[in-house]
Design an enzyme around this catalytic site. Structure first.
Site, PDB file in Angstrom:
ATOM      1  N   GLN A  79       0.693  -1.162   0.039  1.00 17.98           N
ATOM      2  CA  GLN A  79      -0.216  -0.291  -0.164  1.00 17.98           C
ATOM      3  C   GLN A  79       0.911   1.177   0.022  1.00 17.98           C
ATOM      4  OE1 GLN A  79      -0.501  -2.526   2.041  1.00 17.98           O
ATOM      5  NE2 GLN A  79      -2.625  -3.019   2.455  1.00 17.98           N
ATOM      6  N   GLU A  80       0.207   2.143  -0.589  1.00 15.53           N
ATOM      7  CA  GLU A  80       1.137   3.409  -0.843  1.00 15.53           C
ATOM      8  C   GLU A  80       1.803   3.781   0.263  1.00 15.53           C
ATOM      9  OE1 GLU A  80      -1.144   6.211  -3.210  1.00 15.53           O
ATOM     10  OE2 GLU A  80       0.601   7.527  -3.551  1.00 15.53           O
TER      11      GLU A  80
END
Ligand code: GDP
Ligand code: MG
Length: 122
Positions: A79-80
């Site tokens: 995830q970012e």
């Protein structure tokens, strides 16, 4: 004598350990790759059903023995907000596997950006 024997024991049985990072966007197939590798190389490992693999939260570590080498795979969340942590692990690892979902064309450029991220000067 003890040193000689323990040295011989280590030479015969101890494996060289290597850490391999598995990186890539969330949903790219990192955990699936790790599960498949464990199933293939670890004789007694009954792999978890692929359909039961859910989003990795934090770090998922898997060990695979190949010949005299023990590979410790670190499957990091993609995830970012977790991407900025990737480079913290680089110093500790011997190799990196970068997983790309080649069928997800929409996210190819996002994947490239994430791949380039640790190389950005900060
Ligand atoms: N068809 C297909 N689906 C895959 C493949 N690899 C992963 N998947 C599916 O893609 C989804 C995300 O996989 P996962 O391993 O959780 O990705 P991660 O977030 O990178 O760890 C899951 O539903 C998997 O079953 C593959 O090679 N082929
Ligand atoms: Mg995962």
């Amino acid at each position: 004598m003890y040193t000689l024997l323990s040295g011989l024991y280590k030479y015969m049985f101890q494996k060289d350990e290597y850490c391999i990072l598995i990186l890539g966007l969330d949903n790219a197939g990192k955990t699936t790759f790790l599960e498949q590798s464990k199933t293939r190389f670890n004789k007694n490992y009954k792999g978890m059903s692929l359909s039961k693999i859910t989003t990795t939260v934090g770090l998922n570590i898997g060990t695979v023995d190949v010949g005299k080498a023990r590979l410790m795979f670190w499957d990091l969340g993609g995830q970012e907000e977790l991407q900025s942590l990737w480079d913290k692990y680089y110093a500790e690892c011997h190799g990196v596997i970068y997983v790309i979902d080649s069928t997800d064309e929409e996210r190819l450029s996002e994947s490239k950006r994430a791949f380039d991220l640790p190389l950005d000067p900060r």
